[in-house]
Write a protein that holds these residues in place. Structure first.
Motif, PDB file in Angstrom:
ATOM      1  N   GLN A  23      10.074  -2.651  -4.349  1.00  0.00           N
ATOM      2  CA  GLN A  23       8.874  -2.228  -3.622  1.00  0.00           C
ATOM      3  C   GLN A  23       7.699  -2.041  -4.583  1.00  0.00           C
ATOM      4  O   GLN A  23       7.872  -1.683  -5.745  1.00  0.00           O
ATOM      5  N   SER A  24       6.515  -2.248  -4.063  1.00  0.00           N
ATOM      6  CA  SER A  24       5.309  -2.184  -4.878  1.00  0.00           C
ATOM      7  C   SER A  24       4.824  -0.740  -5.028  1.00  0.00           C
ATOM      8  O   SER A  24       5.242   0.156  -4.296  1.00  0.00           O
ATOM      9  N   ASP A  25       3.900  -0.543  -5.966  1.00  0.00           N
ATOM     10  CA  ASP A  25       3.302   0.777  -6.180  1.00  0.00           C
ATOM     11  C   ASP A  25       2.542   1.235  -4.936  1.00  0.00           C
ATOM     12  O   ASP A  25       2.535   2.431  -4.605  1.00  0.00           O
ATOM     13  N   SER A  26       1.929   0.294  -4.241  1.00  0.00           N
ATOM     14  CA  SER A  26       1.158   0.653  -3.043  1.00  0.00           C
ATOM     15  C   SER A  26       2.086   1.149  -1.929  1.00  0.00           C
ATOM     16  O   SER A  26       1.717   2.045  -1.157  1.00  0.00           O
ATOM     17  N   GLU A  27       3.287   0.582  -1.843  1.00  0.00           N
ATOM     18  CA  GLU A  27       4.252   1.038  -0.834  1.00  0.00           C
ATOM     19  C   GLU A  27       4.743   2.444  -1.151  1.00  0.00           C
ATOM     20  O   GLU A  27       4.923   3.264  -0.247  1.00  0.00           O
ATOM     21  N   LYS A  57       3.022   4.670  -2.809  1.00  0.00           N
ATOM     22  CA  LYS A  57       1.877   5.540  -2.541  1.00  0.00           C
ATOM     23  C   LYS A  57       1.740   5.809  -1.047  1.00  0.00           C
ATOM     24  O   LYS A  57       1.467   6.947  -0.625  1.00  0.00           O
ATOM     25  N   GLU A  58       1.932   4.789  -0.239  1.00  0.00           N
ATOM     26  CA  GLU A  58       1.841   4.943   1.214  1.00  0.00           C
ATOM     27  C   GLU A  58       2.907   5.920   1.707  1.00  0.00           C
ATOM     28  O   GLU A  58       2.657   6.717   2.629  1.00  0.00           O
TER      29      GLU A  58
END
Length: 457
Positions: free
Chosen positions: A410-414, A416-417
């Protein structure tokens, strides 16, 4: 002269021998390359054959075992599969064998090709001797018929997440089921598990286990038989999310037998979905973990939770058939979280003597408080008891860790979300309950009880 002729003959022979040796050497040198070339050609054909076989297998009907777990939209999926089972069967070759919800059926629908998964769990997975039980024979009969008709099968039941793995006569129930399915759907048994973020899932699980209300399609206010009496008369007591969280997660107190899968998952520090994936990995052809957040995401093409479930587990045709068949006026099955705070407040009032000499049912007091307390006191906020910042931080970290285990890329943005969504829930006091002790000391509340509750008699 003779010597000269002899010498000339010897030279020609030597050349012939050298040529022969050279040819042999060249042949020996080329053999590995020839063999390698043949292997490459054979490998190319093997790959094409494998691709052909995979393509052929993908067109063959699948058997899908949907096991939940609880609180992951299972009843909503089962309700819509109940309602559109005829269309799915006739237009998408999908037979639904899961739980049938009566209020979700269309009036003209029958119950052909139906099967109650709980009957299998209750009759043989606990006691053993499955092959002698009627439920087992019924399931095998359905699989024999449906596989011959080239139908996909969805067998849906949360009982498979909570079932006893080893029966009393030491049979492995997973292996029994896998062997049966493999007989009719060889190499095509897919176990479908729905993942829900841990902080959301645990709250929903607590609410489901804790609320005093009957599960229903909407805002049913009927009390469960276990909660109709006051605790002093044998009725069950509701608990706050904080106490549940402290007992189950911090102090690690085991829950009921129904929650064995949760107890084991917590003991092994994994998400229930991860535990169930491991449980079925060697007893299926494939274990598929679906992400409920992605299934619920807004869509402009008519896609929703159920259509995405069908697309992922069976075929795109099944999803399209479902979307095309949906009734605009049918709301599906709703099983919302319910506020148990006012029942806890009613119980506290009863135990603190505020309802002395008043014989009013517990449910009536709890529902009256929910509907009238804040309005009568002219307030928009009552005192709350919430988890500490430290507990909330631990809760979030556990939720993030479990998601990373399931989705390591999973990405950093996921991530963070995930954090933002958690703190949005905190801001809305999602994990708080009424501070019952503070309200017992509040003169306005005591006056409200003294004045309003006797009028209910």
């Amino acid at each position: 002269m003779k010597k000269s002729r002899g010498f000339g003959k010897s030279t020609r022979s030597s050349k012939a021998v050298a040529l022969a040796i050279g040819l042999v050497a060249l042949t020996l040198l080329l053999i590995p390359y020839i063999y390698q070339y043949e292997n490459v050609i054979k490998l190319m054909f093997d790959i094409k054959d494998a691709q052909r076989n995979r393509s052929s297998s993908s067109t063959k009907p699948m058997f899908v075992l949907h096991i939940g777990p609880p609180k992951t939209a299972t009843s909503a999926i089962q309700c819509d599969l109940t309602r559109y089972r005829k269309e799915l069967y006739e237009s998408a070759s999908v037979a639904y064998l899961g739980r049938i919800y009566g209020h979700c059926l269309k009036s003209e629908d029958g119950k052909e090709h139906s099967f109650d998964p709980k009957s299998l769990i209750d009759s043989c997975f606990e006691n053993g001797n499955c092959k002698e039980q009627d439920a087992w024979k019924s399931l095998e009969s359905e699989l024999a018929y449906l596989s011959a008709q080239k139908k996909h099968v969805i067998l849906s039941g949360e009982s498979f997440a909570k079932m006893q793995v080893i029966s009393r006569n030491h049979d492995d129930n997973r292996k029994l089921l896998y062997d049966l399915v493999n007989k009719y759907y060889p190499g095509r048994m897919r176990v479908a598990i729905v993942y829900r973020r841990y902080y959301e899932w645990l709250y929903s699980h607590w609410n489901s286990r804790n609320k005093p209300f009957v599960n229903g399609n909407g805002d049913d206010v009927k009390y469960l038989p276990t909660h109709r009496n006051w605790p002093s008369e044998g009725g069950k007591r509701c608990s706050t999310f904080l106490s549940y969280y402290m007992e189950r997660i911090v102090d690690k107190q085991p829950g009921s037998k129904k929650d064995d899968y949760l107890n084991i998952a917590e003991a092994n520090q994994v998400h229930p979905a991860e535990y169930l994936r491991g449980l079925w990995r060697n007893h299926s052809s494939e274990v598929q973990v679906l992400n409920l957040r992605e299934m619920n995401a807004p869509s402009e093409d008519g896609g929703d939770t159920i259509s995405r479930f069908l697309r992922s587990t069976v075929t795109p045709l099944a999803a399209k058939t479902y979307i095309r068949s949906k009734d605009s006026g049918f709301a599906g099955r709703r099983n919302p979280s319910r506020n148990s705070d006012y029942d806890m407040l009613a119980v506290a009032a009863h135990e603190n003597g505020l309802l002395a000499n008043i014989t009013i049912p517990r449910a009536k007091v709890g529902i009256f408080l929910e509907e009238n307390l804040m309005k009568t006191l002219n307030t928009t906020a009552l005192p709350l008891k919430c988890p500490t910042e430290e507990l909330l931080k631990r809760f979030l970290q556990k939720s993030l860790h479990y998601e990373e285990m399931l989705y390591p890329s999973q990405s950093d943005s996921e991530v963070k979300e995930h954090e933002i969504a958690f703190y949005e829930a905190v801001k809305k006091n999602k994990f708080c309950n009424l501070d019952v002790d503070a309200l017992m000391e509040d003169e306005r509340f005591r006056a409200f009880i003294a004045k309003e509750i006797p009028r209910l008699q």
